[in-house]
Design a protein around this motif. Sequence first.
Motif, PDB file in Angstrom:
ATOM      1  N   LEU A 160      -3.079   3.071  -9.906  1.00 17.20           N
ATOM      2  CA  LEU A 160      -2.532   2.391 -11.080  1.00 17.20           C
ATOM      3  C   LEU A 160      -3.491   2.616 -12.236  1.00 17.20           C
ATOM      4  CD1 LEU A 160      -1.666  -1.142  -9.597  1.00 17.20           C
ATOM      5  CD2 LEU A 160      -0.480   1.008  -9.279  1.00 17.20           C
ATOM      6  N   ILE A 161      -2.938   2.937 -13.391  1.00 16.44           N
ATOM      7  CA  ILE A 161      -3.830   3.239 -14.514  1.00 16.44           C
ATOM      8  C   ILE A 161      -3.175   2.841 -15.837  1.00 16.44           C
ATOM      9  CG2 ILE A 161      -3.019   5.658 -14.631  1.00 16.44           C
ATOM     10  CD1 ILE A 161      -6.001   6.366 -15.223  1.00 16.44           C
ATOM     11  N   GLY A 162      -3.960   2.256 -16.730  1.00 12.16           N
ATOM     12  CA  GLY A 162      -3.438   1.815 -18.020  1.00 12.16           C
ATOM     13  C   GLY A 162      -2.912   2.993 -18.835  1.00 12.16           C
ATOM     14  N   ALA A 163      -1.884   2.729 -19.632  1.00 14.96           N
ATOM     15  CA  ALA A 163      -1.242   3.798 -20.409  1.00 14.96           C
ATOM     16  C   ALA A 163      -2.187   4.405 -21.451  1.00 14.96           C
ATOM     17  CB  ALA A 163      -0.001   3.244 -21.102  1.00 14.96           C
ATOM     18  N   GLY A 187      -8.006  15.250  -5.617  1.00 14.36           N
ATOM     19  CA  GLY A 187      -6.744  15.505  -4.932  1.00 14.36           C
ATOM     20  C   GLY A 187      -5.791  14.327  -5.019  1.00 14.36           C
ATOM     21  N   LEU A 188      -6.056  13.414  -5.938  1.00 15.91           N
ATOM     22  CA  LEU A 188      -5.170  12.252  -6.081  1.00 15.91           C
ATOM     23  C   LEU A 188      -4.080  12.529  -7.119  1.00 15.91           C
ATOM     24  CD1 LEU A 188      -7.851   9.424  -5.921  1.00 15.91           C
ATOM     25  CD2 LEU A 188      -6.200  10.030  -4.161  1.00 15.91           C
ATOM     26  N   GLY A 189      -4.279  13.602  -7.897  1.00 16.28           N
ATOM     27  CA  GLY A 189      -3.231  14.027  -8.822  1.00 16.28           C
ATOM     28  C   GLY A 189      -3.212  13.246 -10.118  1.00 16.28           C
ATOM     29  N   ALA A 190      -3.377  13.982 -11.220  1.00 12.19           N
ATOM     30  CA  ALA A 190      -3.385  13.322 -12.530  1.00 12.19           C
ATOM     31  C   ALA A 190      -2.003  12.783 -12.894  1.00 12.19           C
ATOM     32  CB  ALA A 190      -3.860  14.308 -13.595  1.00 12.19           C
ATOM     33  N   ARG A 191      -0.955  13.430 -12.362  1.00 13.86           N
ATOM     34  CA  ARG A 191       0.407  13.018 -12.724  1.00 13.86           C
ATOM     35  C   ARG A 191       0.948  11.973 -11.745  1.00 13.86           C
ATOM     36  NH1 ARG A 191       3.780  18.156 -13.579  1.00 13.86           N
ATOM     37  NH2 ARG A 191       3.767  18.120 -11.333  1.00 13.86           N
ATOM     38  N   ARG A 192       0.332  11.919 -10.576  1.00 15.99           N
ATOM     39  CA  ARG A 192       0.863  11.087  -9.494  1.00 15.99           C
ATOM     40  C   ARG A 192       0.329   9.661  -9.611  1.00 15.99           C
ATOM     41  NH1 ARG A 192       0.440  10.673  -4.248  1.00 15.99           N
ATOM     42  NH2 ARG A 192       2.210  11.254  -2.940  1.00 15.99           N
ATOM     43  N   VAL A 193       0.445   9.080 -10.780  1.00 18.70           N
ATOM     44  CA  VAL A 193      -0.105   7.736 -10.988  1.00 18.70           C
ATOM     45  C   VAL A 193       1.021   6.793 -11.392  1.00 18.70           C
ATOM     46  CG1 VAL A 193      -2.405   8.509 -11.700  1.00 18.70           C
ATOM     47  CG2 VAL A 193      -0.614   8.232 -13.419  1.00 18.70           C
ATOM     48  N   ARG A 194       0.804   5.514 -11.191  1.00 18.31           N
ATOM     49  CA  ARG A 194       1.733   4.494 -11.725  1.00 18.31           C
ATOM     50  C   ARG A 194       1.078   4.013 -13.021  1.00 18.31           C
ATOM     51  NH1 ARG A 194       3.916   0.254 -13.991  1.00 18.31           N
ATOM     52  NH2 ARG A 194       5.112  -1.243 -12.729  1.00 18.31           N
ATOM     53  N   THR A 195       1.707   4.349 -14.150  1.00 14.52           N
ATOM     54  CA  THR A 195       1.154   3.961 -15.443  1.00 14.52           C
ATOM     55  C   THR A 195       1.466   2.496 -15.711  1.00 14.52           C
ATOM     56  OG1 THR A 195       1.532   6.208 -16.186  1.00 14.52           O
ATOM     57  CG2 THR A 195       1.121   4.570 -17.895  1.00 14.52           C
ATOM     58  N   VAL A 196       0.453   1.749 -16.097  1.00 15.11           N
ATOM     59  CA  VAL A 196       0.633   0.325 -16.370  1.00 15.11           C
ATOM     60  C   VAL A 196       0.739   0.145 -17.888  1.00 15.11           C
ATOM     61  CG1 VAL A 196      -0.356  -1.983 -16.077  1.00 15.11           C
ATOM     62  CG2 VAL A 196      -0.705  -0.243 -14.310  1.00 15.11           C
ATOM     63  N   ASP A 242       2.576  -6.490 -16.011  1.00 12.08           N
ATOM     64  CA  ASP A 242       2.978  -5.189 -15.470  1.00 12.08           C
ATOM     65  C   ASP A 242       2.002  -4.729 -14.386  1.00 12.08           C
ATOM     66  OD1 ASP A 242       4.908  -3.115 -15.432  1.00 12.08           O
ATOM     67  OD2 ASP A 242       3.427  -1.778 -16.357  1.00 12.08           O
ATOM     68  N   PHE A 243       0.745  -5.104 -14.533  1.00  5.49           N
ATOM     69  CA  PHE A 243      -0.270  -4.775 -13.524  1.00  5.49           C
ATOM     70  C   PHE A 243       0.114  -5.436 -12.191  1.00  5.49           C
ATOM     71  CE2 PHE A 243      -4.512  -5.464 -11.549  1.00  5.49           C
ATOM     72  CZ  PHE A 243      -5.000  -4.159 -11.584  1.00  5.49           C
ATOM     73  N   GLU A 244       0.500  -6.708 -12.277  1.00  9.31           N
ATOM     74  CA  GLU A 244       0.883  -7.448 -11.080  1.00  9.31           C
ATOM     75  C   GLU A 244       2.141  -6.836 -10.446  1.00  9.31           C
ATOM     76  OE1 GLU A 244       1.527 -11.629 -11.760  1.00  9.31           O
ATOM     77  OE2 GLU A 244       1.087 -12.071  -9.654  1.00  9.31           O
ATOM     78  N   GLU A 278       4.473  -3.154  -5.938  1.00  9.31           N
ATOM     79  CA  GLU A 278       5.416  -2.075  -5.587  1.00  9.31           C
ATOM     80  C   GLU A 278       4.989  -1.272  -4.368  1.00  9.31           C
ATOM     81  OE1 GLU A 278       6.720  -1.427 -10.266  1.00  9.31           O
ATOM     82  OE2 GLU A 278       5.473   0.070  -9.275  1.00  9.31           O
ATOM     83  N   TYR A 279       3.731  -1.444  -3.938  1.00  8.68           N
ATOM     84  CA  TYR A 279       3.220  -0.619  -2.823  1.00  8.68           C
ATOM     85  C   TYR A 279       2.181  -1.420  -2.060  1.00  8.68           C
ATOM     86  CZ  TYR A 279       1.062   3.446  -0.511  1.00  8.68           C
ATOM     87  OH  TYR A 279       0.576   4.329   0.406  1.00  8.68           O
ATOM     88  N   SER A 280       2.289  -1.409  -0.743  1.00  9.94           N
ATOM     89  CA  SER A 280       1.354  -2.240   0.017  1.00  9.94           C
ATOM     90  C   SER A 280       0.241  -1.412   0.664  1.00  9.94           C
ATOM     91  CB  SER A 280       2.112  -3.021   1.094  1.00  9.94           C
ATOM     92  OG  SER A 280       2.741  -2.082   1.957  1.00  9.94           O
ATOM     93  N   GLY A 281       0.285  -0.085   0.485  1.00  7.93           N
ATOM     94  CA  GLY A 281      -0.737   0.771   1.101  1.00  7.93           C
ATOM     95  C   GLY A 281      -2.006   0.854   0.266  1.00  7.93           C
ATOM     96  N   PRO A 282      -2.874   1.817   0.592  1.00  7.77           N
ATOM     97  CA  PRO A 282      -4.160   1.953  -0.125  1.00  7.77           C
ATOM     98  C   PRO A 282      -3.949   2.133  -1.628  1.00  7.77           C
ATOM     99  CG  PRO A 282      -4.044   3.448   1.764  1.00  7.77           C
ATOM    100  CD  PRO A 282      -2.695   2.824   1.642  1.00  7.77           C
ATOM    101  N   THR A 283      -4.630   1.301  -2.405  1.00  6.57           N
ATOM    102  CA  THR A 283      -4.399   1.309  -3.860  1.00  6.57           C
ATOM    103  C   THR A 283      -5.717   1.269  -4.628  1.00  6.57           C
ATOM    104  OG1 THR A 283      -2.316   0.136  -3.535  1.00  6.57           O
ATOM    105  CG2 THR A 283      -3.246   0.059  -5.755  1.00  6.57           C
ATOM    106  N   ILE A 284      -5.776   2.112  -5.650  1.00  5.65           N
ATOM    107  CA  ILE A 284      -6.923   2.098  -6.578  1.00  5.65           C
ATOM    108  C   ILE A 284      -6.360   1.771  -7.961  1.00  5.65           C
ATOM    109  CG2 ILE A 284      -8.744   3.479  -7.653  1.00  5.65           C
ATOM    110  CD1 ILE A 284      -8.581   5.347  -5.156  1.00  5.65           C
ATOM    111  N   ALA A 285      -6.955   0.786  -8.631  1.00  7.08           N
ATOM    112  CA  ALA A 285      -6.519   0.453  -9.991  1.00  7.08           C
ATOM    113  C   ALA A 285      -7.646   0.814 -10.954  1.00  7.08           C
ATOM    114  CB  ALA A 285      -6.194  -1.036 -10.087  1.00  7.08           C
ATOM    115  N   VAL A 286      -7.270   1.456 -12.058  1.00  3.46           N
ATOM    116  CA  VAL A 286      -8.283   1.895 -13.026  1.00  3.46           C
ATOM    117  C   VAL A 286      -8.117   1.124 -14.331  1.00  3.46           C
ATOM    118  CG1 VAL A 286      -9.255   3.865 -14.266  1.00  3.46           C
ATOM    119  CG2 VAL A 286      -8.236   4.204 -12.002  1.00  3.46           C
ATOM    120  N   ALA A 287      -9.163   0.384 -14.689  1.00  4.31           N
ATOM    121  CA  ALA A 287      -9.147  -0.378 -15.936  1.00  4.31           C
ATOM    122  C   ALA A 287     -10.180   0.221 -16.885  1.00  4.31           C
ATOM    123  CB  ALA A 287      -9.456  -1.842 -15.649  1.00  4.31           C
TER     124      ALA A 287
END
Length: 469
Positions: free
Chosen positions: A175-178, A192-201, A213-215, A220-229
């Motif tokens: 997850l990453i801020g717009a 290898g996490l992909g610059a395009r393969r992100v959920r934009t917040v 929107d962050f919440e 939306e996904y219960s697996g491994p998650t990294i959030a970037v602030a």
Amino acid sequence: MTDPFSPLAHAARHAEAYRRRIARAETTPVDSYAQVLARFAGPLPESGGDGVAIIEELVAAAEGGIRATTAPRFFGWVIGSSHPTGVAADWLTSAWGQNAANVLAAPAASVAEQVAIGWLLDLLGLPSSASVGVVTGATVANFVCLAAARSEVLRRVGWDVESDGLFGAPEVRVLIGADAHATVFSGLKYLGLGARRVRTVATDDLGRILPADFEKALGEYSGPTIAVAQSGQICTGAHDPFAQIAPLATAAGAWLHVDGAFGMWANASAELSHLTAGIELADSWATDGHKWLQTPYDCGFAIVRDGEAHRRAMAISASYLTPASDTERDPSTYVPELSRRARGFAVWAMIKQLGREGIAAMVEQDVAVARLMAAGMAKIEGVELVCEAELNQFMVRFGAGQSDEEGDRLTLATVEQVQADAAAFIGSSQWRGRWVMRVSVCSVATTPEHGAMTVEAVRAAWEKVRIRG
Ligand SMILES: Cc1ncc(COP(=O)(O)O)c(C=O)c1O
């Protein structure tokens, strides 16, 4: 042939003269790339030369092409002033030839780094038990922190990414801020996490993550998650609402990383730390030394709460590399490189030079100057303040009331005119799809007088553009 050690003092004399000159009189180079190239170019030397003569030749070739980033009226990008004490420590680092790989190769460098990062954590209000890698800058710091994040979120679901890579691994959601900085995407690419393969917040008008929107994204996904602030948006200087989003990330089991290249230095000031409230709740933080600590280039810090995850992602071992004892610390354990510059000497020297009070005073003064400049420019007819200076960054546009396209043209023309007039240096950027003049105040050398002079330089440049039409 001169004595082989003479180039050292010779270079030091040139360096001191340059810095004294630049501190007094702002000049930005006017030489074109082609002119500088013509001075440097030549056939491959077949035989060696004389050290002092080579340094003379280097200075003559380069000086017309040196951007005056250390000058007090330099407001481009986000660039610290390479303080003379940090530069001097850095010269010694080169002269000593230390390779900060491990304790055996560079004992004093390892110790200086360990002491300096302890001070750094204290200054920034981060957990004293966090581990720190001293890297080239925030780009690599983001990469290192995200590597630790990737390691840990996958370890928790039973996957060893260091050994088994990403093929077949459980999906990692990012997850990453717009309005995140471009370099965070570089880190995602390398990992290898992909610059395009992100959920934009979604973000607000200053680029701050919207907690709702962050919440939603976390849900939306219960697996491994990294959030970037982010602490310090490159255009607005704004900070994400850490106190709101960090507990949400923790509750969802997500790793929260903060890109705080310059913004997290607000936490070093009692006056400004309300802007970064809750930042200490994150799992990792990337910041720079060469911005608001004023070390010379290059210097950044990858700071990770979970030292185990940090070491797992970065540690290098080989039979010929004697590991540090339990009471010692090998610098290479926390960074991607084995051989590298011993940046700890300059960090140690700069924290001693400014001290806790001096660092807070510098950050506060830079913010005050940015606010003064923003207010001054907003008063110029035809100039529109795009955002106030919440921290040290702000933006203006020229041609208020005209069409967007005409505003873009006038803004870029005024930036170019300011640069050509060379009384100050300011750059351009895009914000929400439109061109702006972006001002960054990030130097211990910049005073309110420099700010006021620069407002006048902008006024004069804008006047020339207006007259020209
Ligand atoms: C928010 C942010 N992140 C990352 C970076 C990259 O930092 P560096 O150029 O030190 O690698 C910058 C640079 O200005 C930045 O402002």
